[in-house]
Design a protein around this motif. Sequence first.
Motif, PDB file in Angstrom:
ATOM      1  N   ASP A  10       3.511   4.760 -15.300  1.00 40.29           N
ATOM      2  CA  ASP A  10       3.321   5.268 -13.953  1.00 40.29           C
ATOM      3  C   ASP A  10       4.390   4.566 -13.111  1.00 40.29           C
ATOM      4  O   ASP A  10       5.025   3.610 -13.569  1.00 40.29           O
ATOM      5  N   LEU A  11       4.580   5.002 -11.893  1.00 42.27           N
ATOM      6  CA  LEU A  11       5.664   4.455 -11.079  1.00 42.27           C
ATOM      7  C   LEU A  11       5.146   3.634  -9.902  1.00 42.27           C
ATOM      8  O   LEU A  11       5.314   2.418  -9.860  1.00 42.27           O
ATOM      9  N   ASP A  12       4.495   4.282  -8.947  1.00 47.47           N
ATOM     10  CA  ASP A  12       4.017   3.608  -7.738  1.00 47.47           C
ATOM     11  C   ASP A  12       2.908   2.618  -8.078  1.00 47.47           C
ATOM     12  O   ASP A  12       1.900   2.985  -8.676  1.00 47.47           O
ATOM     13  N   GLY A  13       3.117   1.357  -7.710  1.00 46.66           N
ATOM     14  CA  GLY A  13       2.096   0.343  -7.963  1.00 46.66           C
ATOM     15  C   GLY A  13       2.153  -0.233  -9.366  1.00 46.66           C
ATOM     16  O   GLY A  13       1.509  -1.235  -9.638  1.00 46.66           O
ATOM     17  N   THR A  14       2.910   0.386 -10.259  1.00 42.28           N
ATOM     18  CA  THR A  14       3.041  -0.097 -11.630  1.00 42.28           C
ATOM     19  C   THR A  14       4.410  -0.729 -11.843  1.00 42.28           C
ATOM     20  O   THR A  14       4.512  -1.838 -12.347  1.00 42.28           O
ATOM     21  N   LEU A  15       5.454  -0.011 -11.467  1.00 40.50           N
ATOM     22  CA  LEU A  15       6.821  -0.518 -11.608  1.00 40.50           C
ATOM     23  C   LEU A  15       7.434  -0.899 -10.263  1.00 40.50           C
ATOM     24  O   LEU A  15       8.331  -1.735 -10.212  1.00 40.50           O
ATOM     25  N   VAL A  16       6.985  -0.277  -9.199  1.00 42.67           N
ATOM     26  CA  VAL A  16       7.513  -0.575  -7.868  1.00 42.67           C
ATOM     27  C   VAL A  16       6.378  -0.858  -6.894  1.00 42.67           C
ATOM     28  O   VAL A  16       5.288  -0.312  -7.017  1.00 42.67           O
ATOM     29  N   ASP A  17       6.686  -1.731  -5.939  1.00 42.87           N
ATOM     30  CA  ASP A  17       5.732  -2.089  -4.901  1.00 42.87           C
ATOM     31  C   ASP A  17       5.904  -1.094  -3.758  1.00 42.87           C
ATOM     32  O   ASP A  17       6.693  -1.306  -2.847  1.00 42.87           O
ATOM     33  N   SER A  18       5.173   0.026  -3.843  1.00 42.66           N
ATOM     34  CA  SER A  18       5.353   1.111  -2.877  1.00 42.66           C
ATOM     35  C   SER A  18       4.033   1.641  -2.323  1.00 42.66           C
ATOM     36  O   SER A  18       4.036   2.600  -1.549  1.00 42.66           O
ATOM     37  N   VAL A  19       2.945   1.040  -2.715  1.00 39.93           N
ATOM     38  CA  VAL A  19       1.637   1.557  -2.316  1.00 39.93           C
ATOM     39  C   VAL A  19       1.477   1.567  -0.794  1.00 39.93           C
ATOM     40  O   VAL A  19       1.044   2.564  -0.211  1.00 39.93           O
ATOM     41  N   TYR A  20       1.851   0.479  -0.143  1.00 37.51           N
ATOM     42  CA  TYR A  20       1.641   0.429   1.305  1.00 37.51           C
ATOM     43  C   TYR A  20       2.589   1.361   2.053  1.00 37.51           C
ATOM     44  O   TYR A  20       2.229   1.892   3.103  1.00 37.51           O
ATOM     45  N   GLN A  21       3.775   1.593   1.501  1.00 35.93           N
ATOM     46  CA  GLN A  21       4.669   2.575   2.115  1.00 35.93           C
ATOM     47  C   GLN A  21       4.047   3.969   2.047  1.00 35.93           C
ATOM     48  O   GLN A  21       4.158   4.752   2.990  1.00 35.93           O
ATOM     49  N   HIS A  22       3.377   4.274   0.939  1.00 34.27           N
ATOM     50  CA  HIS A  22       2.672   5.564   0.830  1.00 34.27           C
ATOM     51  C   HIS A  22       1.526   5.640   1.838  1.00 34.27           C
ATOM     52  O   HIS A  22       1.332   6.675   2.489  1.00 34.27           O
ATOM     53  N   VAL A  23       0.775   4.561   1.961  1.00 39.92           N
ATOM     54  CA  VAL A  23      -0.336   4.541   2.925  1.00 39.92           C
ATOM     55  C   VAL A  23       0.193   4.809   4.329  1.00 39.92           C
ATOM     56  O   VAL A  23      -0.334   5.662   5.054  1.00 39.92           O
ATOM     57  N   LEU A  24       1.229   4.094   4.717  1.00 37.54           N
ATOM     58  CA  LEU A  24       1.782   4.264   6.061  1.00 37.54           C
ATOM     59  C   LEU A  24       2.373   5.661   6.251  1.00 37.54           C
ATOM     60  O   LEU A  24       2.243   6.256   7.328  1.00 37.54           O
ATOM     61  N   ALA A  25       3.007   6.189   5.219  1.00 36.35           N
ATOM     62  CA  ALA A  25       3.581   7.538   5.318  1.00 36.35           C
ATOM     63  C   ALA A  25       2.480   8.583   5.472  1.00 36.35           C
ATOM     64  O   ALA A  25       2.611   9.525   6.264  1.00 36.35           O
ATOM     65  N   TRP A  26       1.382   8.438   4.715  1.00 35.05           N
ATOM     66  CA  TRP A  26       0.259   9.374   4.875  1.00 35.05           C
ATOM     67  C   TRP A  26      -0.357   9.228   6.267  1.00 35.05           C
ATOM     68  O   TRP A  26      -0.722  10.224   6.896  1.00 35.05           O
ATOM     69  N   LYS A  27      -0.476   8.004   6.757  1.00 35.28           N
ATOM     70  CA  LYS A  27      -1.029   7.791   8.099  1.00 35.28           C
ATOM     71  C   LYS A  27      -0.161   8.489   9.144  1.00 35.28           C
ATOM     72  O   LYS A  27      -0.670   9.166  10.046  1.00 35.28           O
ATOM     73  N   THR A  28       1.136   8.370   9.015  1.00 37.88           N
ATOM     74  CA  THR A  28       2.071   9.033   9.929  1.00 37.88           C
ATOM     75  C   THR A  28       1.904  10.546   9.869  1.00 37.88           C
ATOM     76  O   THR A  28       1.847  11.227  10.904  1.00 37.88           O
ATOM     77  N   VAL A  39      -6.843   3.561   7.990  1.00 43.26           N
ATOM     78  CA  VAL A  39      -5.888   3.208   6.944  1.00 43.26           C
ATOM     79  C   VAL A  39      -6.612   2.871   5.640  1.00 43.26           C
ATOM     80  O   VAL A  39      -6.158   3.240   4.562  1.00 43.26           O
ATOM     81  N   TRP A  40      -7.746   2.194   5.711  1.00 43.07           N
ATOM     82  CA  TRP A  40      -8.445   1.816   4.487  1.00 43.07           C
ATOM     83  C   TRP A  40      -8.913   3.039   3.710  1.00 43.07           C
ATOM     84  O   TRP A  40      -8.959   3.024   2.484  1.00 43.07           O
ATOM     85  N   ARG A  41      -9.270   4.108   4.414  1.00 40.54           N
ATOM     86  CA  ARG A  41      -9.701   5.336   3.729  1.00 40.54           C
ATOM     87  C   ARG A  41      -8.530   6.001   3.028  1.00 40.54           C
ATOM     88  O   ARG A  41      -8.690   6.620   1.984  1.00 40.54           O
ATOM     89  N   ILE A  42      -7.361   5.895   3.610  1.00 40.03           N
ATOM     90  CA  ILE A  42      -6.162   6.420   2.962  1.00 40.03           C
ATOM     91  C   ILE A  42      -5.841   5.574   1.730  1.00 40.03           C
ATOM     92  O   ILE A  42      -5.594   6.101   0.648  1.00 40.03           O
ATOM     93  N   HIS A  43      -5.863   4.258   1.906  1.00 39.00           N
ATOM     94  CA  HIS A  43      -5.489   3.344   0.827  1.00 39.00           C
ATOM     95  C   HIS A  43      -6.303   3.553  -0.444  1.00 39.00           C
ATOM     96  O   HIS A  43      -5.774   3.516  -1.549  1.00 39.00           O
ATOM     97  N   ARG A  44      -7.586   3.782  -0.303  1.00 38.61           N
ATOM     98  CA  ARG A  44      -8.441   3.892  -1.495  1.00 38.61           C
ATOM     99  C   ARG A  44      -8.138   5.146  -2.317  1.00 38.61           C
ATOM    100  O   ARG A  44      -8.591   5.260  -3.446  1.00 38.61           O
ATOM    101  N   LYS A  45      -7.364   6.069  -1.769  1.00 42.32           N
ATOM    102  CA  LYS A  45      -7.023   7.286  -2.499  1.00 42.32           C
ATOM    103  C   LYS A  45      -5.593   7.282  -3.043  1.00 42.32           C
ATOM    104  O   LYS A  45      -5.187   8.211  -3.723  1.00 42.32           O
ATOM    105  N   ILE A  46      -4.835   6.253  -2.749  1.00 42.28           N
ATOM    106  CA  ILE A  46      -3.470   6.186  -3.250  1.00 42.28           C
ATOM    107  C   ILE A  46      -3.524   6.105  -4.779  1.00 42.28           C
ATOM    108  O   ILE A  46      -4.317   5.384  -5.348  1.00 42.28           O
ATOM    109  N   GLY A  47      -2.659   6.869  -5.411  1.00 44.24           N
ATOM    110  CA  GLY A  47      -2.645   6.973  -6.878  1.00 44.24           C
ATOM    111  C   GLY A  47      -2.980   8.380  -7.324  1.00 44.24           C
ATOM    112  O   GLY A  47      -2.650   8.793  -8.423  1.00 44.24           O
ATOM    113  N   MET A  48      -3.656   9.129  -6.447  1.00 45.22           N
ATOM    114  CA  MET A  48      -3.935  10.542  -6.741  1.00 45.22           C
ATOM    115  C   MET A  48      -2.669  11.342  -6.456  1.00 45.22           C
ATOM    116  O   MET A  48      -1.810  10.899  -5.705  1.00 45.22           O
TER     117      MET A  48
END
Length: 172
Positions: A10-28, A39-48
């Motif tokens: 997998d890529l996000d969160g496995t090879l690169v530290d990008s989870v919070y960038q995804h959270v912030l991008a979804w929030k935007t 933000v916490w509700r968005i974070h718990r779904k990152i990876g889908m």
Amino acid sequence: MRIEPAFLFDLDGTLVDSVYQHVLAWKTALDAESIELSVWRIHRKIGMSGGLFTNQLLRETEVEIDPERIERLRRAHAEAYQRYASGIRPLPGARKLLAWFTEAAIPWAIATGGRMETAAVNLAALDVELTKIPVITRDHVRYAKPDPDLFLAAAERLDAPIEGAVVIGDSI
């Protein structure tokens, strides 16, 4: 008959530290659609996959779901993610690990639920050469995680039996 292993990352969160960038991008993206979500509700779904993620979030918030809104959110997320790209870094040891697999001639591929428009940022951070390493994104398969299509396609691109593949990721 012995099956040689192939490694599917997998890529996000496995090879690169990008989870919070995804959270912030979804929030935007959600804010741009006037969809209030913590933000916490968005974070718990990152990876889908983005589509599954969007459908679940909109269902939770009881906001009208239509294909145009989903596409607007997807595009807005990708644009915002590009703006946060400067903060994306490989996780410690990721480049070294992938280089070792390559030098040892152990087959490996990347299978990510993200689309290439966001995955390209992460692949660049890892210095992955797209001409040499198979990369399967959401663009290549009908269904993304939690369905196995990404990993089946990656094993197929490696010409490796899925029964001998080892999937390495950060989500269940």
